[in-house]
Every structure is written in structure tokens, then in C-alpha cells.
Design a protein around this motif. Sequence first.
Motif, PDB file in Angstrom:
ATOM      1  N   ASP A 208       5.423 -16.360  -8.393  1.00 50.50           N
ATOM      2  CA  ASP A 208       5.855 -16.820  -7.072  1.00 50.50           C
ATOM      3  C   ASP A 208       7.218 -16.279  -6.643  1.00 50.50           C
ATOM      4  O   ASP A 208       7.472 -16.111  -5.449  1.00 50.50           O
ATOM      5  N   ASP A 209       8.104 -15.941  -7.592  1.00 52.95           N
ATOM      6  CA  ASP A 209       9.405 -15.426  -7.174  1.00 52.95           C
ATOM      7  C   ASP A 209       9.353 -13.972  -6.720  1.00 52.95           C
ATOM      8  O   ASP A 209      10.349 -13.434  -6.212  1.00 52.95           O
ATOM      9  N   PHE A 210       8.177 -13.328  -6.842  1.00 56.90           N
ATOM     10  CA  PHE A 210       7.992 -11.980  -6.328  1.00 56.90           C
ATOM     11  C   PHE A 210       7.384 -11.989  -4.916  1.00 56.90           C
ATOM     12  O   PHE A 210       7.369 -10.947  -4.257  1.00 56.90           O
ATOM     13  N   TRP A 211       6.900 -13.124  -4.473  1.00 57.20           N
ATOM     14  CA  TRP A 211       6.124 -13.148  -3.238  1.00 57.20           C
ATOM     15  C   TRP A 211       6.907 -12.676  -2.017  1.00 57.20           C
ATOM     16  O   TRP A 211       6.339 -12.122  -1.079  1.00 57.20           O
ATOM     17  N   SER A 212       8.207 -12.904  -2.007  1.00 60.23           N
ATOM     18  CA  SER A 212       9.009 -12.557  -0.836  1.00 60.23           C
ATOM     19  C   SER A 212       9.447 -11.098  -0.821  1.00 60.23           C
ATOM     20  O   SER A 212      10.019 -10.626   0.175  1.00 60.23           O
ATOM     21  N   LEU A 213       9.182 -10.367  -1.919  1.00 59.35           N
ATOM     22  CA  LEU A 213       9.614  -8.975  -1.999  1.00 59.35           C
ATOM     23  C   LEU A 213       8.642  -8.059  -1.263  1.00 59.35           C
ATOM     24  O   LEU A 213       7.414  -8.253  -1.330  1.00 59.35           O
ATOM     25  N   PRO A 214       9.155  -7.049  -0.538  1.00 64.47           N
ATOM     26  CA  PRO A 214       8.286  -6.189   0.285  1.00 64.47           C
ATOM     27  C   PRO A 214       7.241  -5.413  -0.515  1.00 64.47           C
ATOM     28  O   PRO A 214       6.184  -5.070   0.034  1.00 64.47           O
ATOM     29  N   GLU A 215       7.534  -5.111  -1.790  1.00 67.65           N
ATOM     30  CA  GLU A 215       6.568  -4.345  -2.582  1.00 67.65           C
ATOM     31  C   GLU A 215       5.401  -5.193  -3.093  1.00 67.65           C
ATOM     32  O   GLU A 215       4.514  -4.683  -3.777  1.00 67.65           O
ATOM     33  N   TYR A 216       5.423  -6.497  -2.759  1.00 71.93           N
ATOM     34  CA  TYR A 216       4.330  -7.387  -3.164  1.00 71.93           C
ATOM     35  C   TYR A 216       3.753  -8.084  -1.923  1.00 71.93           C
ATOM     36  O   TYR A 216       3.941  -9.289  -1.726  1.00 71.93           O
ATOM     37  N   PRO A 217       3.038  -7.338  -1.102  1.00 73.34           N
ATOM     38  CA  PRO A 217       2.493  -7.922   0.126  1.00 73.34           C
ATOM     39  C   PRO A 217       1.309  -8.858  -0.109  1.00 73.34           C
ATOM     40  O   PRO A 217       0.877  -9.548   0.816  1.00 73.34           O
ATOM     41  N   ALA A 218       0.762  -8.861  -1.330  1.00 70.47           N
ATOM     42  CA  ALA A 218      -0.338  -9.767  -1.671  1.00 70.47           C
ATOM     43  C   ALA A 218       0.046 -10.553  -2.917  1.00 70.47           C
ATOM     44  O   ALA A 218       0.922 -10.148  -3.681  1.00 70.47           O
ATOM     45  N   LYS A 219      -0.606 -11.682  -3.121  1.00 74.95           N
ATOM     46  CA  LYS A 219      -0.252 -12.573  -4.232  1.00 74.95           C
ATOM     47  C   LYS A 219      -1.020 -12.282  -5.517  1.00 74.95           C
ATOM     48  O   LYS A 219      -0.746 -12.900  -6.551  1.00 74.95           O
ATOM     49  N   SER A 220      -1.975 -11.375  -5.463  1.00 77.97           N
ATOM     50  CA  SER A 220      -2.731 -11.049  -6.674  1.00 77.97           C
ATOM     51  C   SER A 220      -3.469  -9.741  -6.477  1.00 77.97           C
ATOM     52  O   SER A 220      -3.635  -9.257  -5.349  1.00 77.97           O
ATOM     53  N   LEU A 221      -3.902  -9.168  -7.593  1.00 76.96           N
ATOM     54  CA  LEU A 221      -4.703  -7.948  -7.588  1.00 76.96           C
ATOM     55  C   LEU A 221      -5.948  -8.171  -8.431  1.00 76.96           C
ATOM     56  O   LEU A 221      -5.856  -8.552  -9.604  1.00 76.96           O
TER      57      LEU A 221
ATOM     58  N   SER B 229      -1.364  -0.873  -1.325  1.00 75.92           N
ATOM     59  CA  SER B 229      -1.136   0.515  -0.923  1.00 75.92           C
ATOM     60  C   SER B 229      -2.455   1.170  -0.535  1.00 75.92           C
ATOM     61  O   SER B 229      -3.350   1.308  -1.384  1.00 75.92           O
ATOM     62  N   VAL B 230      -2.555   1.569   0.732  1.00 72.80           N
ATOM     63  CA  VAL B 230      -3.755   2.273   1.197  1.00 72.80           C
ATOM     64  C   VAL B 230      -3.861   3.611   0.478  1.00 72.80           C
ATOM     65  O   VAL B 230      -4.961   4.044   0.102  1.00 72.80           O
ATOM     66  N   LYS B 231      -2.739   4.269   0.281  1.00 67.72           N
ATOM     67  CA  LYS B 231      -2.726   5.555  -0.428  1.00 67.72           C
ATOM     68  C   LYS B 231      -3.287   5.407  -1.839  1.00 67.72           C
ATOM     69  O   LYS B 231      -4.089   6.228  -2.293  1.00 67.72           O
ATOM     70  N   ASP B 232      -2.875   4.352  -2.545  1.00 67.03           N
ATOM     71  CA  ASP B 232      -3.375   4.126  -3.902  1.00 67.03           C
ATOM     72  C   ASP B 232      -4.867   3.821  -3.911  1.00 67.03           C
ATOM     73  O   ASP B 232      -5.589   4.230  -4.829  1.00 67.03           O
ATOM     74  N   ALA B 233      -5.321   3.105  -2.893  1.00 68.20           N
ATOM     75  CA  ALA B 233      -6.748   2.779  -2.808  1.00 68.20           C
ATOM     76  C   ALA B 233      -7.575   4.052  -2.678  1.00 68.20           C
ATOM     77  O   ALA B 233      -8.649   4.183  -3.294  1.00 68.20           O
ATOM     78  N   GLU B 234      -7.078   4.989  -1.908  1.00 70.14           N
ATOM     79  CA  GLU B 234      -7.789   6.258  -1.757  1.00 70.14           C
ATOM     80  C   GLU B 234      -7.719   7.087  -3.034  1.00 70.14           C
ATOM     81  O   GLU B 234      -8.684   7.744  -3.424  1.00 70.14           O
ATOM     82  N   ALA B 235      -6.572   7.041  -3.716  1.00 69.18           N
ATOM     83  CA  ALA B 235      -6.405   7.825  -4.940  1.00 69.18           C
ATOM     84  C   ALA B 235      -7.209   7.243  -6.105  1.00 69.18           C
ATOM     85  O   ALA B 235      -7.558   7.976  -7.045  1.00 69.18           O
TER      86      ALA B 235
ATOM     87  N   SER C 144     -12.508  -4.385 -10.086  1.00 70.80           N
ATOM     88  CA  SER C 144     -13.935  -4.564 -10.331  1.00 70.80           C
ATOM     89  C   SER C 144     -14.538  -3.289 -10.884  1.00 70.80           C
ATOM     90  O   SER C 144     -13.959  -2.202 -10.772  1.00 70.80           O
ATOM     91  N   ASN C 145     -15.728  -3.407 -11.489  1.00 73.09           N
ATOM     92  CA  ASN C 145     -16.488  -2.209 -11.839  1.00 73.09           C
ATOM     93  C   ASN C 145     -17.083  -1.549 -10.608  1.00 73.09           C
ATOM     94  O   ASN C 145     -17.560  -0.414 -10.685  1.00 73.09           O
ATOM     95  N   LYS C 146     -17.072  -2.249  -9.487  1.00 72.19           N
ATOM     96  CA  LYS C 146     -17.554  -1.683  -8.231  1.00 72.19           C
ATOM     97  C   LYS C 146     -16.368  -1.110  -7.475  1.00 72.19           C
ATOM     98  O   LYS C 146     -15.431  -1.808  -7.110  1.00 72.19           O
ATOM     99  N   LEU C 147     -16.415   0.198  -7.240  1.00 75.76           N
ATOM    100  CA  LEU C 147     -15.286   0.923  -6.675  1.00 75.76           C
ATOM    101  C   LEU C 147     -14.810   0.337  -5.359  1.00 75.76           C
ATOM    102  O   LEU C 147     -13.601   0.156  -5.152  1.00 75.76           O
ATOM    103  N   GLU C 148     -15.737   0.019  -4.470  1.00 73.12           N
ATOM    104  CA  GLU C 148     -15.338  -0.444  -3.145  1.00 73.12           C
ATOM    105  C   GLU C 148     -14.592  -1.770  -3.199  1.00 73.12           C
ATOM    106  O   GLU C 148     -13.672  -2.014  -2.407  1.00 73.12           O
ATOM    107  N   LEU C 149     -14.954  -2.643  -4.140  1.00 70.02           N
ATOM    108  CA  LEU C 149     -14.240  -3.916  -4.282  1.00 70.02           C
ATOM    109  C   LEU C 149     -12.817  -3.687  -4.785  1.00 70.02           C
ATOM    110  O   LEU C 149     -11.867  -4.311  -4.307  1.00 70.02           O
ATOM    111  N   SER C 150     -12.671  -2.786  -5.757  1.00 68.72           N
ATOM    112  CA  SER C 150     -11.336  -2.477  -6.261  1.00 68.72           C
ATOM    113  C   SER C 150     -10.473  -1.847  -5.177  1.00 68.72           C
ATOM    114  O   SER C 150      -9.292  -2.200  -5.008  1.00 68.72           O
ATOM    115  N   GLN C 151     -11.041  -0.929  -4.436  1.00 66.40           N
ATOM    116  CA  GLN C 151     -10.268  -0.258  -3.387  1.00 66.40           C
ATOM    117  C   GLN C 151      -9.795  -1.242  -2.320  1.00 66.40           C
ATOM    118  O   GLN C 151      -8.665  -1.131  -1.827  1.00 66.40           O
ATOM    119  N   ALA C 152     -10.631  -2.192  -1.974  1.00 67.97           N
ATOM    120  CA  ALA C 152     -10.233  -3.189  -0.974  1.00 67.97           C
ATOM    121  C   ALA C 152      -9.052  -4.015  -1.474  1.00 67.97           C
ATOM    122  O   ALA C 152      -8.148  -4.361  -0.694  1.00 67.97           O
TER     123      ALA C 152
END
Length: 599
Positions: A138-151, A168-174, A154-162
Motif C-alpha cells: 500500500d505504501d507504493f500505491w501513490s507512486l507514479p510507477e505503480y499505476p495499478a495495485k497488482s499484477l 506499461s503498454v510498451k511492456d505489454a507489446e514486448a 497467465s498462461n494465456k498471452l492476451e490476459l497477461s498483456q492486458a
Amino acid sequence: MSRCISTLQSLRPSRNLFRNGWNRSVSTSVFGDFQFKGKDASEIKSSYDVVIVGAGHNGLVAAGYLQKSGLSVAVLENRHVVGGAAVTEEIVPGFKFSRASYVLSLLRPYIIKDLKLKEHGFNYYFREPYNSYTPIRDDFWSLPEYPAKSLLLSNKLELSQAEIAKFSVKDAEAYKSYEEEMAKYCKAVTHLIDSRPLNMGDSKKLGLRDRFSQLMPTYRALKALGPSRIPDFHDLLTSPASRILDQWFDSEPLKATLATDAVIGTMQGPRCSGTGYVLLHHVFGGIDGRDGAWVYVEGGMGALSASIAASATGLGADIFTNSKVEQINVQNGKAQGVVLKSGVEIKAKTAVLSGTTPHVTFKQLLTEKSTIECLGSEFLNKIQGIDYTSPVTKINVAVDKLPNFIANPSSSPGKVEPWHIGTIHLNCENMDLLSESYTTCKTSNCPSTQPMIEMVIPSTLDPTLCKEGSHVCLLFTQYCPINPSNGSWESPEYKERYAQTVFEIVERYAPGFINSIVGKEVLSPWDLEQEFGLTGGNIFHGAMGTDQLFWLRPIRTKNCWFPETPISGLYLCGSGSHPGGGVMGASGYIAAQTVLANK
């Protein structure tokens, strides 16, 4: 054999057991039928074709293949249960735990087929839709590099990318290209995993056909890579995992989550050279053709070992528990059999296989002066120099309610959510946390106060482990030295302090966790050595650095071609031999095939 698992009908133990400091380091005498019952030592015959020391999963695999070939086989296990580190035991009344190893992916598919394990009770649960969960503190939630609270991954690529795109959209594509690249490396390395490594001894003894045959796995691996990727493959094998991941991604939660596979079970941080291979080692597996999938074995990991044992005994092998081997007998440079602690001598007409660590095999089981002289000082010095450093403390916890993570609160009390099913990574928000956990342990020689934690809750899928509403939580933590400078793992108070450190971290992510605990077991590196015979507490029978892999495993020597040893008729069949650690079965398979080739 009937299925080796069943739902246990037991009353919950009193919560006062935990609050009064109940912390058993050994199992109770209450066992369910999820365990394989070995024969009584009184039934041991005086002679077999092959005697196998240790009923770890590799020893059992070797027994199955050798017995199937027509040789008579005896497997001798020191403990009361087969499986080595792949066991299920009821360490808290009403709760079954995979005490050491806890998830499965690397078991070679041909072993499942050849030994007909599914016909002998082997069953499992795929962890879907998500196999990985990294909640953000929770102490990371306010930092800009953590726009979501969890990651979630999945074994399914599209779920992991989402999920990755939240950071990071760039990381999702990579991520798609990263997965494809790793898959190609995995395909190459399996050619090496499933075969005996190159002969680094006296190749003059090999005929032209044999020399060509032993080069084929390497040729196939290089062909699968293609010439242009060979330098990249070498880079992966020798580089720090951090450098590999930095080349692909920017998001810290993603890099840290992936990096856990690179450091798990090894006393190295993600910025240490060679962790790139460990990363690869943990992603080349799969089950039922699903590449990279990790599963929970129904009934715990002991049910897998029970199925291998059932297959071997169905073929005619004899498996004995509570049968400690004191010595391997050697005469005129040849292994002749073993002597049990009870004094019973068992002869081996063809071979003795040792599933113990190389240290135990050569330093403890070979005691005759003439045998030691036969091995030679240079060989024994190299055996003495094997790195068995372990960072692992495993904590098995029984709880009376499911953890509720503040990053993703449950929709209703006790409901199993998608994030409960996979591996939960704690203290893994960024690479610095992993690196600092390692460096503080390394520099202080004390357990990390901010350990990396991998938590799994197999009871979310497997109802045979405990009664409804309760759960088993398995916490794989590091970094912990075997001989800390600020205390001793032999002290219950010392272990209790470390356990509380871990629990307080879990509590921060999932408030109420500590109050839900009804029993636990703490297995430090010292306990893993004492209980399971893992030298140094190392879960891989020796570190998995590039200096102890392939033809360098367990050592580089001209004295022999492993899994053969300098003692004629003595073979290594445990994870200390190629291809190394993890519940693969390949070391046992390769040892069995080598024995048969030498008949």
C-alpha cells in the motif's frame, strides 16, 4: 494400485496450539493414504541386480525403468515415506502439506507416459486463469510507477498483456516477443536436458558411433537455435537476469515477478551473473502439452512420488522405507552392494545407484580406505568444493480462513478469487527489493529482514488437503544462510522470530493472516539438511550456477563420465547429477539408461 489420495475427515486442531508456540519440525504419526507404504525391512532379499540408495523421485524413476527392462531392483529409503523432498505429510492434524517441493512443471512427459503414472493415481490441477499474482504494497500505491495495485500473469498471452498494460503498454507489446524468444531457448535446452552430457573424460575409449551419438543432442540444440541466436543463448546462460529483463521491459513489478524464477532456490540476487540460466530452467517445463504451465498435484507432491513408486512396484521392484544405508560396499574398484544401519548386507549384481547428494555419496557412504584411495585426492577435493549454498526457508502454514489481500479484496469472505490460485509474490514490487534482500543476507550472514516470499495456496483447487473453509499456505522464503551469525536454526526461538518476520510481511498485504494461523512448520536450510539429507539445505542437490551445469555437474573430471562414477558399477541418479534440480525425473532416467547401455 488405487488412488493415493483421499479427502481427510478431521477436526480442526485448537487455535491454542499455535498461540502456545506449537511449532513441530517433524511430522506426526498420523498419515493418510496419500502416501506410499514401502515394504518392511524384514522382507529384503540378500541380492538384487540393482540397489538404489534413496527413494527420492529420481531414484523411483530409475527403479521403474530398470525393473521394466527385466532387472530386479531394490530401493532403500531412510525415512518413513518415499519421495525425498517431493512428499506429502500431515504436519498439522487435518492438514496435508507438500513439505518441501510444492508445484510441478518440469517432470519430463515421456516419464509420465512410459511409467503410466496417470494409471497409478497421478492427477493435477491447472492454475487458471492466472498462475502468478504480485500485489503492490500500500505504501507504493501513490507512486507514479505503480499505476495499478497488482499484477496478474497467465498462461494465456492476451490476459497477461492486458494486466501488463496497466503498468506499461510498451511492456505489454514486448511481452509477446519475450515469450516467443524464451520458448525457442526452451526448445533448444530440452535436447540437452533429456540426454547424457558430453563425455569430458577419455574420449579415446569411445568408438566413432558413440562419439557421434553423444554429440547429437548438442547438434540438435544448436540447430533449434539457429546460428544467429547462439551468441544470444550464451548471453542468457551467463548473464544476470536483471540485464536480460532490462533489455525487454521497463515495468518494475513485471521484471521483479519474472526475476523470482531466476533466483528461486539460489543464493544469488537478480543482478548476479548466471541467474539467466536459472530463469530459463524454471520456464522450459509444461504439462499435457501446455508449455510453461505449473500445476498442483492432487494430494500434494507426495501423491506424485506415490504414483511413481506404485508404477515401479507394479513392475516388480521392491521399495523399503525405514531402511538407512550406512555404507556402499566396494571391492577391487567395483560397487558390490550396500550395508544397512541394521547391519543387513544387500548385494548388487549389476549396479548401485545413489540418489543422495554427491557429498553424501562420496564423503559419507564410501568409507573404506581402499575406496577413498581409488577415488583419488583430486577427485575428492573437487567433490568437497561443490557449492551447496542455500537461501531457502520453507514455512508450511495451516490457516482457518483464506488470506484477503487489500490490493484485491475478496468479493465475499472465504471466496477463492483468481489471484488466490497461482503463485503469490510478496516483497517483489521492484528489482531493488530482491537485490537488497540478497545483499543484506550476504553481507551480514543473517536472514533477510525483508525476505522474498513466494506463497501458494494449493487447497484453493485441491479439496483433499484440508476440510472446507480451511487452507494450507506454503511459503517459500529467502534469503537465509544455513549458519547465521546472529543465532542458530537449531533454536526454536530463532526459527520463531524468523517466522514472525515473514508473517508480519504477509499481514501487511493480507491483514488478518496472523490471526488465522492454527499451526505451522519452519524448515530452514539446516532443517532441510537434517530432515531430507539435502547437503547445505540446497533443494537442487547443488547450486545451479553455470559452473555446475551440464558436463560440469557435479564436477569437471577426467576420472569418469557421469552419471557413472570412478567406482565401477556405481552411478549417481539424484539431482546432483545432470540435468540438475527440480522435480524432473531426468537424472533418474539418464542414470537408468546408462546402466542399461553398460550391461
